[in-house]
Enzyme design. Structure first.
Site, PDB file in Angstrom:
ATOM      1  N   THR A   1       0.853  -1.184   0.000  1.00  0.00           N
ATOM      2  CA  THR A   1       0.000   0.000   0.000  1.00  0.00           C
ATOM      3  C   THR A   1       0.890   1.236   0.000  1.00  0.00           C
ATOM      4  OG1 THR A   1      -1.722  -1.182   1.202  1.00  0.00           O
ATOM      5  CG2 THR A   1      -1.832   1.216   1.213  1.00  0.00           C
TER       6      THR A   1
ATOM      7  N   GLU B   1      -3.869  -4.925  -2.787  1.00  0.00           N
ATOM      8  CA  GLU B   1      -4.514  -6.091  -2.178  1.00  0.00           C
ATOM      9  C   GLU B   1      -5.674  -5.632  -1.312  1.00  0.00           C
ATOM     10  OE1 GLU B   1      -4.474  -6.776   1.218  1.00  0.00           O
ATOM     11  OE2 GLU B   1      -3.164  -5.117   1.809  1.00  0.00           O
ATOM     12  N   PHE B   2      -6.682  -6.503  -1.204  1.00  0.00           N
ATOM     13  CA  PHE B   2      -7.867  -6.218  -0.402  1.00  0.00           C
ATOM     14  C   PHE B   2      -8.161  -7.390   0.535  1.00  0.00           C
ATOM     15  CE2 PHE B   2      -8.291  -3.951  -4.450  1.00  0.00           C
ATOM     16  CZ  PHE B   2      -8.429  -2.648  -3.994  1.00  0.00           C
ATOM     17  N   LEU B   3      -7.112  -7.945   1.124  1.00  0.00           N
ATOM     18  CA  LEU B   3      -7.251  -9.124   1.969  1.00  0.00           C
ATOM     19  C   LEU B   3      -7.608  -8.721   3.389  1.00  0.00           C
ATOM     20  CD1 LEU B   3      -4.059 -11.070   0.840  1.00  0.00           C
ATOM     21  CD2 LEU B   3      -6.319 -11.039  -0.226  1.00  0.00           C
TER      22      LEU B   3
ATOM     23  N   CYS C   1      -3.710  -1.593   8.585  1.00  0.00           N
ATOM     24  CA  CYS C   1      -4.196  -0.864   7.412  1.00  0.00           C
ATOM     25  C   CYS C   1      -4.953   0.418   7.723  1.00  0.00           C
ATOM     26  CB  CYS C   1      -5.092  -1.784   6.566  1.00  0.00           C
ATOM     27  SG  CYS C   1      -4.222  -3.187   5.850  1.00  0.00           S
TER      28      CYS C   1
ATOM     29  N   LYS D   1      -7.929  -8.550  15.728  1.00  0.00           N
ATOM     30  CA  LYS D   1      -9.157  -9.197  15.287  1.00  0.00           C
ATOM     31  C   LYS D   1      -8.959 -10.703  15.445  1.00  0.00           C
ATOM     32  CE  LYS D   1     -10.015  -9.718  10.901  1.00  0.00           C
ATOM     33  NZ  LYS D   1     -10.268  -9.509   9.463  1.00  0.00           N
TER      34      LYS D   1
ATOM     35  N   ARG E   1      -0.549  -5.386  15.428  1.00  0.00           N
ATOM     36  CA  ARG E   1      -0.309  -4.000  15.032  1.00  0.00           C
ATOM     37  C   ARG E   1      -1.535  -3.131  15.308  1.00  0.00           C
ATOM     38  NH1 ARG E   1       2.057  -5.175   9.097  1.00  0.00           N
ATOM     39  NH2 ARG E   1       0.462  -6.821   9.287  1.00  0.00           N
TER      40      ARG E   1
END
Length: 465
Positions: free
Chosen positions: A126, A158-160, A285, A345, A352
């Site tokens: 990113t 990426e959208f993981l 992110c 999560k 992080r």
């Protein structure tokens, strides 16, 4: 294994994104070299061990191992590669802008080992708008024998989601490819053809979702692809902060945030996802990307008050947890508090920007004896959270034993399966601060404080141990 034209692929960086990318592309039939400057990490991967936790990634690694190798040597990974992914970290600097030093190092080392054939360098990290052009200039400067029409740069964000990264990789909503070179786009379409057609055997442990067909291919300019990644994460962060802000007002007017978000989530213009009120967002992110967008705007004299407010709400939400504890226990010094969940999560060991970190740090500053538990993340916490003062517990039950309160910071399934009608009996005071809506509504034991929801009957407080 897969019926596809095999390309030679190099993936620079073996963090959460790089590992998933390398293993997924090998599973699809490509020949992949994973490269990292961390010798210890590479040796782990060569032994078939993973340096991170992600559900089923170890199985996909095993199924793809014949098409994978790992190295620290650019000279053995780059020259033969048709596609080279840059998947290194871009941590935030004090001013909010991302640190591109690792991207620069990777781009320079890649450039020095290109071999003159058509090779596509892909920014998967990113990065701010304009980084693709900057990487292209670095390649032009450092390539031993530069070829303007053979060394191409593509942005492929990426959208993981950590915890569901394999499903997100194999069955994506969309694949975004940004480049000013049609040949670069064509090469990436060739690479991703098994995903675009979904013509591969779905692994049994990550089955193809019911009703899933094919992903949307989105082709854009370099700068638009880079902005898409930031805008997507910023919008999701906004939704969470919005839900948290409404949750605070719900508590004032005796409304229930879960009923409210369910009611608005059925509106197709809004949708139900990322409307869960709680302790706020974390991870690598959202915080980094919102800060980067605000920083980019500042460079152009453009203020972003909505994003700034989202960040402020998120920080305030972490203090809400402590405030709820103080409302019940009043003086926290000398109290024992169990913190359940350390990862930001569930289904990951990523720490992080985890809300639990700030919670533990603040509790320790207030003189609280903190006992923490996480099903997966405790080994990583020993390495990364050595500056915090807390004790480890081998289980949730051990953490709660003798505690004055328990704070649920991560919604692990293991915590949902606890019998919350009896578990607080071992506590000194049966107070639960449930920031993730884990405790069932019909729980009758003790006081359960939730975010944006009505407090349970306080008369059940002070259950003897």
């Amino acid at each position: 294994m897969q019926d596809t034209k095999a390309l030679q692929v190099a993936v620079v960086g073996t963090g959460y994104v790089g590992l998933g990318t390398a293993i997924m592309l090998a599973y699809l039939g490509h020949q992949v070299v994973g490269l990292d400057v961390d010798q210890e990490k590479v040796e782990m991967l060569q032994r078939g061990e993973l340096p991170i936790y992600e559900p089923h990634l170890d199985q996909l690694l095993q199924d793809s191992s014949s098409r994978l190798r790992w190295t620290t040597d650019y000279a053995s990974a780059i020259p033969n590669a048709d596609v080279i992914f840059i998947c290194v970290g871009t941590p935030p600097l004090p001013g909010g802008q991302p640190n591109l030093a690792y991207v620069a190092d990777a781009a320079q080392s890649i450039a020095q080992n290109l071999n003159g054939k058509l090779q596509v360098v892909v920014n998967k990290s990113t990065v701010p708008v304009g980084t693709g052009d900057w990487v292209a200039r670095l390649i032009e400067e450092y390539a031993i024998d530069y070829h303007a029409n053979r060394y191409l740069v593509v942005s492929n964000p990426e959208f993981l989601r950590e915890g569901t990264a394999l499903g997100d990789s194999l069955y994506p909503d969309r694949i975004v490819l940004g480049s000013d070179s049609p040949a670069g786009i064509d090469r990436l379409v060739e690479l991703y053809q098994p995903l675009l057609d979904q013509q591969f055997e779905a692994p049994a442990y990550v089955p193809r979702p019911d009703g899933y067909t094919t992903p949307q291919l989105v082709t854009t300019s370099l700068s638009s692809a880079e902005m898409i990644k930031y805008a997507a994460n910023a919008f999701l962060a906004l939704k969470i902060s919005f839900a948290n802000e409404i949750a605070g007002l719900c508590e004032c007017v005796d409304a229930d945030i879960q009923e409210v978000t369910r009611g608005i989530g059925y509106d197709q213009r809004i949708g139900p996802q990322f409307l869960s009120a709680g302790a706020g967002w974390g991870g690598s992110c959202f915080g980094k990307d919102t800060a980067a967008l605000i920083s980019i705007g500042r460079e152009y004299g453009y203020t972003m008050p909505i994003l700034t407010a989202a960040v402020e709400v998120n920080q305030r939400q972490r203090q809400v947890v402590i405030s709820k504890l103080q409302q019940h226990l009043h003086r926290l010094k000398g109290k024992r508090v169990a913190v359940l969940g350390m990862a930001f999560k569930p289904n990951t060991d990523d720490l992080r920007d985890a809300p639990a970190h700030d919670c533990i740090a603040r509790l320790a500053d207030l003189g609280v004896q903190v006992v923490a538990h996480d099903p997966v993340a405790m080994p990583r916490a020993r390495q990364e959270w050595g500056h915090l003062r807390y004790q480890e517990a081998a289980s949730a039950a051990e953490a709660m034993r003798g505690a004055d309160a328990v704070i649920i910071m991560t919604e692990w399934d293991e915590y949902r399966q606890i019998d919350w009608s009896s578990a607080p009996r071992g506590m000194r005071n049966s107070l639960v601060i449930d920031t993730r809506h884990v405790v069932p509504d019909n729980c009758t034991m003790g006081v359960v404080e939730r975010i944006g929801r009505r407090l349970t009957d306080p008369l059940a407080m002070q259950v003897p141990a």
